[in-house]
Scaffold this motif. Structure first.
Motif, PDB file in Angstrom:
ATOM      1  N   UNK A 157       1.728  14.101   0.984  1.00 18.03           N
ATOM      2  CA  UNK A 157       2.896  13.385   0.443  1.00 18.03           C
ATOM      3  C   UNK A 157       2.663  11.890   0.582  1.00 18.03           C
ATOM      4  N   UNK A 158       2.681  11.203  -0.521  1.00 21.71           N
ATOM      5  CA  UNK A 158       2.499   9.749  -0.534  1.00 21.71           C
ATOM      6  C   UNK A 158       3.858   9.080  -0.722  1.00 21.71           C
ATOM      7  N   UNK A 159       4.214   8.246   0.241  1.00 21.48           N
ATOM      8  CA  UNK A 159       5.511   7.571   0.223  1.00 21.48           C
ATOM      9  C   UNK A 159       5.271   6.060   0.222  1.00 21.48           C
ATOM     10  N   UNK A 160       5.708   5.389  -0.844  1.00 22.58           N
ATOM     11  CA  UNK A 160       5.571   3.934  -0.962  1.00 22.58           C
ATOM     12  C   UNK A 160       6.965   3.322  -0.958  1.00 22.58           C
ATOM     13  N   UNK A 161       7.232   2.473   0.020  1.00 17.90           N
ATOM     14  CA  UNK A 161       8.543   1.826   0.143  1.00 17.90           C
ATOM     15  C   UNK A 161       8.368   0.319   0.003  1.00 17.90           C
ATOM     16  N   UNK A 162       9.016  -0.218  -1.018  1.00 14.31           N
ATOM     17  CA  UNK A 162       8.969  -1.660  -1.234  1.00 14.31           C
ATOM     18  C   UNK A 162      10.255  -2.272  -0.686  1.00 14.31           C
ATOM     19  N   UNK A 163      10.168  -2.852   0.497  1.00 18.24           N
ATOM     20  CA  UNK A 163      11.327  -3.461   1.150  1.00 18.24           C
ATOM     21  C   UNK A 163      11.494  -4.925   0.785  1.00 18.24           C
ATOM     22  N   UNK A 164      10.487  -5.510   0.148  1.00 18.02           N
ATOM     23  CA  UNK A 164      10.559  -6.911  -0.287  1.00 18.02           C
ATOM     24  C   UNK A 164       9.519  -7.106  -1.377  1.00 18.02           C
ATOM     25  N   UNK A 165       9.557  -8.266  -1.992  1.00 18.57           N
ATOM     26  CA  UNK A 165       8.567  -8.613  -3.019  1.00 18.57           C
ATOM     27  C   UNK A 165       7.874  -9.911  -2.599  1.00 18.57           C
ATOM     28  N   UNK A 166       6.994  -9.821  -1.579  1.00 23.44           N
ATOM     29  CA  UNK A 166       6.404 -11.049  -1.023  1.00 23.44           C
ATOM     30  C   UNK A 166       5.391 -11.687  -1.967  1.00 23.44           C
ATOM     31  N   UNK A 167       5.309 -12.998  -1.849  1.00 19.75           N
ATOM     32  CA  UNK A 167       4.317 -13.788  -2.570  1.00 19.75           C
ATOM     33  C   UNK A 167       3.580 -14.635  -1.547  1.00 19.75           C
ATOM     34  N   UNK A 178       8.459  -8.286   3.963  1.00 22.25           N
ATOM     35  CA  UNK A 178       8.407  -9.700   3.596  1.00 22.25           C
ATOM     36  C   UNK A 178       7.184 -10.425   4.116  1.00 22.25           C
ATOM     37  N   UNK A 179       6.706 -10.027   5.286  1.00 20.99           N
ATOM     38  CA  UNK A 179       5.557 -10.725   5.866  1.00 20.99           C
ATOM     39  C   UNK A 179       4.462  -9.783   6.338  1.00 20.99           C
ATOM     40  N   UNK A 180       4.498  -8.517   5.910  1.00 22.40           N
ATOM     41  CA  UNK A 180       3.457  -7.599   6.335  1.00 22.40           C
ATOM     42  C   UNK A 180       3.342  -6.419   5.382  1.00 22.40           C
ATOM     43  N   UNK A 181       2.174  -5.784   5.456  1.00 22.88           N
ATOM     44  CA  UNK A 181       1.898  -4.543   4.741  1.00 22.88           C
ATOM     45  C   UNK A 181       1.466  -3.521   5.788  1.00 22.88           C
ATOM     46  N   UNK A 182       2.171  -2.378   5.839  1.00 21.35           N
ATOM     47  CA  UNK A 182       1.908  -1.351   6.851  1.00 21.35           C
ATOM     48  C   UNK A 182       1.524  -0.054   6.154  1.00 21.35           C
ATOM     49  N   UNK A 183       0.364   0.483   6.543  1.00 22.87           N
ATOM     50  CA  UNK A 183      -0.143   1.748   5.989  1.00 22.87           C
ATOM     51  C   UNK A 183      -0.311   2.724   7.145  1.00 22.87           C
ATOM     52  N   UNK A 192       2.279   6.890   4.372  1.00 23.22           N
ATOM     53  CA  UNK A 192       3.372   5.969   4.059  1.00 23.22           C
ATOM     54  C   UNK A 192       2.814   4.559   3.918  1.00 23.22           C
ATOM     55  N   UNK A 193       3.324   3.866   2.922  1.00 20.33           N
ATOM     56  CA  UNK A 193       2.953   2.468   2.689  1.00 20.33           C
ATOM     57  C   UNK A 193       4.237   1.665   2.605  1.00 20.33           C
ATOM     58  N   UNK A 194       4.396   0.707   3.535  1.00 21.97           N
ATOM     59  CA  UNK A 194       5.598  -0.128   3.599  1.00 21.97           C
ATOM     60  C   UNK A 194       5.217  -1.561   3.242  1.00 21.97           C
ATOM     61  N   UNK A 195       5.913  -2.100   2.241  1.00 22.88           N
ATOM     62  CA  UNK A 195       5.696  -3.486   1.824  1.00 22.88           C
ATOM     63  C   UNK A 195       6.906  -4.291   2.290  1.00 22.88           C
ATOM     64  N   UNK A 230       1.944  -5.876  -7.036  1.00 24.14           N
ATOM     65  CA  UNK A 230       1.040  -5.411  -8.109  1.00 24.14           C
ATOM     66  C   UNK A 230      -0.356  -5.031  -7.598  1.00 24.14           C
ATOM     67  N   UNK A 231      -0.881  -5.776  -6.623  1.00 26.13           N
ATOM     68  CA  UNK A 231      -2.208  -5.463  -6.099  1.00 26.13           C
ATOM     69  C   UNK A 231      -2.197  -4.166  -5.301  1.00 26.13           C
ATOM     70  N   UNK A 232      -1.114  -3.924  -4.568  1.00 23.76           N
ATOM     71  CA  UNK A 232      -1.010  -2.676  -3.807  1.00 23.76           C
ATOM     72  C   UNK A 232      -0.932  -1.490  -4.766  1.00 23.76           C
ATOM     73  N   UNK A 233      -0.112  -1.608  -5.803  1.00 19.33           N
ATOM     74  CA  UNK A 233      -0.001  -0.512  -6.784  1.00 19.33           C
ATOM     75  C   UNK A 233      -1.325  -0.261  -7.503  1.00 19.33           C
ATOM     76  N   UNK A 234      -2.043  -1.339  -7.816  1.00 19.10           N
ATOM     77  CA  UNK A 234      -3.339  -1.183  -8.470  1.00 19.10           C
ATOM     78  C   UNK A 234      -4.333  -0.470  -7.563  1.00 19.10           C
ATOM     79  N   UNK A 235      -4.307  -0.825  -6.258  1.00 18.01           N
ATOM     80  CA  UNK A 235      -5.213  -0.175  -5.313  1.00 18.01           C
ATOM     81  C   UNK A 235      -4.873   1.304  -5.150  1.00 18.01           C
ATOM     82  N   UNK A 236      -3.581   1.641  -5.156  1.00 19.37           N
ATOM     83  CA  UNK A 236      -3.174   3.050  -5.032  1.00 19.37           C
ATOM     84  C   UNK A 236      -3.667   3.855  -6.222  1.00 19.37           C
TER      85      UNK A 236
END
Length: 410
Positions: free
Chosen positions: A303-313, A349-354, A344-347, A284-290
């Motif tokens: 081209x903006x590509x957002x890939x959610x590979x996990x839902x980390x907490x 399990x243990x990292x966020x990559x932009x 590209x933004x990759x979410x 949710x915080x990443x989407x809000x920042x975007x």
């Protein structure tokens, strides 16, 4: 209260310990000599008493070699020098002397048979002496420990007091735990006073920091709230397209100012007593920042590509994470200068990559955070790094194949 410095006390303690051990060892050696003397005389008397009324003659004199006992003739023929010799197997002690002008040797033979102790008795005495020596060693060690402990007692006392202070949660009262009057005016006293003054200054700084952040939070947020309310009221009125664009810029500038205030307050807050640490979801915080920074892509073919590979907490400070992500996404949106590019933004399990494409030279294959900031590629990267350090997140920024890679790991 101590009259001497720590260095003098240690030197005095060492000297006292050595002196006392020397006295003890001196008495021990003197007692051993007297015991040996008494033992020899006692054995002689016992030997004489055994042959009473005939007194044994233990000492004999011989003026030539031929008159010596057979066991000594071979040795005497070698013309030994003047001195005292011992023959253990024969239990004889022989003194060689010169008795005339021709320097002829005479022999005084002392028969110690029945006087010297048996080998088994010698072993018992050796064990007793070893026990005494060991006891004196233990006594010396214990005495040294006691004397040195008394000498360094103030240091140990100060260390115990300081160990009870938690450096992660300093208070204005911590300096009062160190009662400097107990440590005198020596080196330990100076150290105690310095630590107390340092803790007092740190405690005062913490109080000022808390007061400042509390007052600044209220005073800075109030005008932002007023501006936000005024913008919302303007949105309800009929505005031209030009006015709407101006109002939109005002809204974004107000939002940027609010984010900046939150960022600096977050960095200025030295201690928050865990009030802002909680578990929160990353997505949710990443989407809000975007969405907040999406206006920077207007007019760009990106081209903006957002890939959610996990839902980390994760655990930490949610505003700090949001500020960090906003800075990195803003950098990626603002500094992608190519006409046709991809972000590209990759979410995970243990990292966020932009990642975003950059128009950089071939020799810039590996650029540090400092050099990127100096060249204008980043906005607030130093702040991002500090926020990550405060929350124990790992932050890295590097270039690879003309792409800028910003990674946050938790």
């Amino acid at each position: 209260m101590y009259r001497y410095s720590l260095r003098k006390r240690v030197a005095i303690a060492f000297a006292v310990c050595v002196a006392m051990l020397s006295v003890v060892w001196g008495f021990a050696f003197f007692a051993a000599i007297k015991l040996s003397e008494d033992r020899v005389l006692t054995r002689q008397l016992e030997h004489a008493a055994e042959h009473y009324p005939t007194m044994p003659a233990n000492i004999h004199t011989y003026e030539n070699v031929d008159s010596l006992p057979a066991s000594l003739k071979t040795w005497a023929q070698t013309h030994p020098a003047t001195g005292v010799y011992e023959f253990e197997s024969e239990e004889l002690h022989v003194a060689v002397v010169q008795f005339d002008a021709q320097k002829q040797n005479a022999f005084v033979v002392f028969d110690v048979a029945g006087i010297e102790a048996a080998s088994s008795e010698d072993w018992w005495w050796l064990l007793i002496i070893a026990g005494v020596v060991g006891a004196l060693g233990v006594l010396g060690f214990g005495l040294g420990v006691i004397v040195m402990r008394r000498a360094v007692a103030p240091v140990i006392q100060l260390a115990k007091v300081v160990s009870k202070i938690n450096p992660e949660h300093l208070t204005a009262e911590d300096h009062k735990r160190i009662e400097t009057s107990k440590f005198g005016d020596d080196e330990v006293g100076v150290l105690a006073k310095t630590i107390a003054k340092t803790l007092e200054r740190i405690g005062a700084f913490v109080d000022r920091e808390r007061y400042f952040t509390g007052a600044a939070s209220h005073e800075l947020r109030t005008p932002i709230t007023v501006i936000t309310g005024a913008i919302e009221l303007l949105e309800l009125s009929d505005l031209s397209d030009a006015d709407k664009k101006i109002l939109d810029r005002l809204r974004r500038a107000n939002l940027d100012m609010k984010t900046t205030i939150e960022m600096f307050l977050c960095l200025a807050r030295e201690t928050d007593d865990g009030l802002y640490d909680e578990h929160f979801f990353v997505v949710p915080l990443v989407n809000k920042a975007i969405e907040q920074q999406r206006h920077l892509l207007n007019g760009k073919s990106i081209e903006l590509n957002v890939e959610q590979l996990a839902n980390p907490k994760i655990y930490g400070h949610p505003p700090a994470f949001f500020i960090t992500v906003c800075n990195l996404i803003r950098n990626a949106f603002e500094h992608t200068l190519l006409a046709q590019a991809k972000i590209s933004i990759f979410i995970k399990g243990n990292e966020l990559l932009i990642t975003n494409q950059l128009n950089i030279r071939d020799n810039e294959s590996n650029i540090s955070i400092e050099s990127i900031s100096a060249q204008g590629y980043g906005l607030g990267l130093g702040i991002v790094q500090r926020l990550c350090e405060r929350n124990e997140w790992s932050f890295s920024l590097r270039t690879e194949d003309r792409n800028m890679l910003a990674r946050i790991m938790w």
